[in-house]
Write an enzyme that holds these catalytic residues in place. Structure first.
Site, PDB file in Angstrom:
ATOM      1  N   SER A   1      15.438  20.770 -14.982  1.00  0.00           N
ATOM      2  CA  SER A   1      14.328  21.719 -14.989  1.00  0.00           C
ATOM      3  C   SER A   1      14.825  23.047 -15.526  1.00  0.00           C
ATOM      4  O   SER A   1      15.939  23.480 -15.199  1.00  0.00           O
ATOM      5  CB  SER A   1      13.766  21.893 -13.572  1.00  0.00           C
ATOM      6  OG  SER A   1      12.903  23.011 -13.499  1.00  0.00           O
TER       7      SER A   1
ATOM      8  N   HIS B   1       0.833  -1.214   0.000  1.00  0.00           N
ATOM      9  CA  HIS B   1       0.000   0.000   0.000  1.00  0.00           C
ATOM     10  C   HIS B   1       0.866   1.262   0.000  1.00  0.00           C
ATOM     11  O   HIS B   1       0.419   2.331   0.413  1.00  0.00           O
ATOM     12  CB  HIS B   1      -0.965   0.024   1.198  1.00  0.00           C
ATOM     13  CG  HIS B   1      -1.673  -1.272   1.424  1.00  0.00           C
ATOM     14  ND1 HIS B   1      -2.813  -1.626   0.739  1.00  0.00           N
ATOM     15  CD2 HIS B   1      -1.391  -2.325   2.240  1.00  0.00           C
ATOM     16  CE1 HIS B   1      -3.217  -2.820   1.115  1.00  0.00           C
ATOM     17  NE2 HIS B   1      -2.353  -3.282   2.023  1.00  0.00           N
TER      18      HIS B   1
END
Length: 472
Positions: free
Chosen positions: A282, A152
């Site tokens: 970036s 999970h």
């Protein structure tokens, strides 16, 4: 690269030169011409009025295709196959009158597609094996390196870095087995006529069905197919396209899962995809080190999984012996599916060849959660010293919740000191620390990796040793 008109990014940015050429107009029409040559050859050898000289002339003009002439002719007649019959006849005038004898358009279009698809699948198989080879090396290297497991996406029991890689490999091995099945089951259409009855050839061969069968056997064999579809309409069954795009989608599903795992791990700085010295992460944030290749794998995989839906929708609406609403869709969905699978596999080769494990961060993450993971062992030891299992379980639960709350405030994990302060445990913190050896909590991971790699090894013997050059 054209700058004044749209060009698919799959062709301009992502796919290999091999795959771009495979689905080029040049390769397609050359394949049409080879099909016309083999039809003429079989008809000559089986006694139809086609001369050896005409076959030789057709063979001599397979590659000199006048695409401009064919385009002008198609504008006049509105039929691509007949336009190329005309252009071929202009290049080989003595054979012009026997080109396409007895055939329908699908003889060249469908058989050529089957030839190209099979060649494409075999190429993708090599790329898939290369990814498996890279992951095999990675799994072997890190088979005993403990890392935090997640269920999970929450911290769970320890696994190893290499064992996790075998989960990715197992998916890809399943894809390889499916791919091999698809390739092995491919059939040729042959030359079956307008509705698949072979009526035109029964007329040409004066009712001799054995000669019709032999003609199809010879043509199929010339292209490496040992069987034709048992029955067909005008086209080969479009279920074959579904089978092909399904396996390409399956590969995309597996690589999406792998790339997504790497993206999550890169967020935690545990594992990183390759990053070149001068690579810019970036335009605004120079410090960024984005997992852009894995992101691209996921992005293209979504496209391929959606593209695979085209084939079943087409296969489900083929009216009786054929309908032409498949043509425009297949011109796009099938080549694009192959180019996309090629792009994803090339990216996956690049990522898996340079996948980096930051072992100190991996170990730090393990150490942070190891006290929680070790609680079962600590409880068993405390029971051996006279403790009550149920009472100890409740102490561990309450102490774990308190330690977690402190960690959420930015403090270090103090679980062991809390447990050591409980008289029911009858253990010092130092004694508890002694059981915090990560290798004690990885179960059979190294053995599982060894067993799995031994199973994969025969496949990897087939993998190419060539490196993949990719413009990223």
């Amino acid at each position: 690269m054209s700058t004044d008109r749209y060009e698919s990014p799959l062709s301009s940015r992502y796919a290999s030169s091999f795959m771009l050429h495979l689905f080029s107009a040049e390769k397609r029409i050359e394949t049409w011409r080879k099909l016309w040559v083999e039809l003429a050859r079989a008809e000559h050898e089986l006694g139809l009025p086609v001369s050896a000289e005409q076959v030789v002339e057709l063979e001599a003009h397979i590659t000199d295709i006048d695409f401009d002439l064919a385009a002008r002719r198609e504008k006049e007649v509105r039929h691509d196959v007949m336009a190329h019959v005309y252009a071929y006849g202009q290049a080989a005038p003595s054979a012009a009158g026997i080109i396409h004898l007895g055939a329908t358009s699908c003889y060249v279009t469908d058989n050529a597609d089957l030839i190209l698809y099979r060649e494409g699948l075999k190429y993708l198989r090599g790329e898939l094996l290369a990814v498996l080879r890279n992951l095999s090396t990675f799994a072997e290297t890190y088979k005993a390196t403990p890392t935090l497991g997640y269920t999970h996406y929450q911290p769970a029991q320890l696994v190893t870095v290499g064992k996790r890689a075998t989960l990715w490999m197992q998916d890809l091995l399943s894809d390889l087995e499916e791919l091999d099945f698809v390739i092995s089951q491919m059939r040729f259409l042959g030359c079956r006529g307008t509705t698949g009855t072979e009526a035109s050839f029964m007329d040409l061969f004066e009712g001799d069905g054995a000669k019709v069968d032999e003609m199809n056997r010879r043509i199929s064999a010339a292209f490496g197919f040992d069987q034709c579809f048992a029955v067909c309409g005008q086209t080969y069954p479009r279920k074959a396209d579904s089978r092909i795009l399904n396996v390409l989608s399956a590969i995309a599903q597996s690589l999406y899962r792998m790339a997504n795992d790497i993206r999550l791990l890169q967020h935690d700085r545990q594992v990183e995809e390759p990053f070149e010295k001068n690579q810019i992460g970036s335009s605004a944030m120079p410090y960024k080190r984005n997992p852009m290749r894995c992101e691209r794998i996921c992005s293209l995989s979504r496209y391929l999984m959606a593209d695979a839906m085209n084939a079943p929708m087409t296969a489900s609406v083929q009216w009786m012996e054929r309908t032409l609403d498949d043509s425009a869709n297949r011109r796009i969905s099938m080549p694009e599916g192959f180019l996309c699978a090629d792009a994803i596999l090339r990216l996956a080769q690049n990522v898996t060849d340079g996948l980096r494990v930051n072992e100190k961060i991996v170990n730090r993450t393990v150490r942070e959660y190891l006290p929680f993971i070790a609680t079962e062992n600590l409880m068993m030891e405390a029971v051996k010293r006279g403790g009550d299992r149920q009472e100890l379980h409740e102490i561990i639960r309450t102490c774990s919740m308190a330690a977690t709350a402190k960690m959420k405030e930015g403090e270090n994990c103090d679980l062991l000191s809390r447990l050591a302060a409980e008289p029911a445990f009858a253990m010092t913190e130092a004694e508890m620390e002694a059981v915090l050896e990560p290798s004690l909590y990885i179960g059979r991971c190294p053995e599982q990796v060894d067993a799995f790699l031994a199973m994969v090894k025969p496949y990897l013997a087939q993998a190419s040793t060539e490196t993949v050059e990719i413009n990223l």
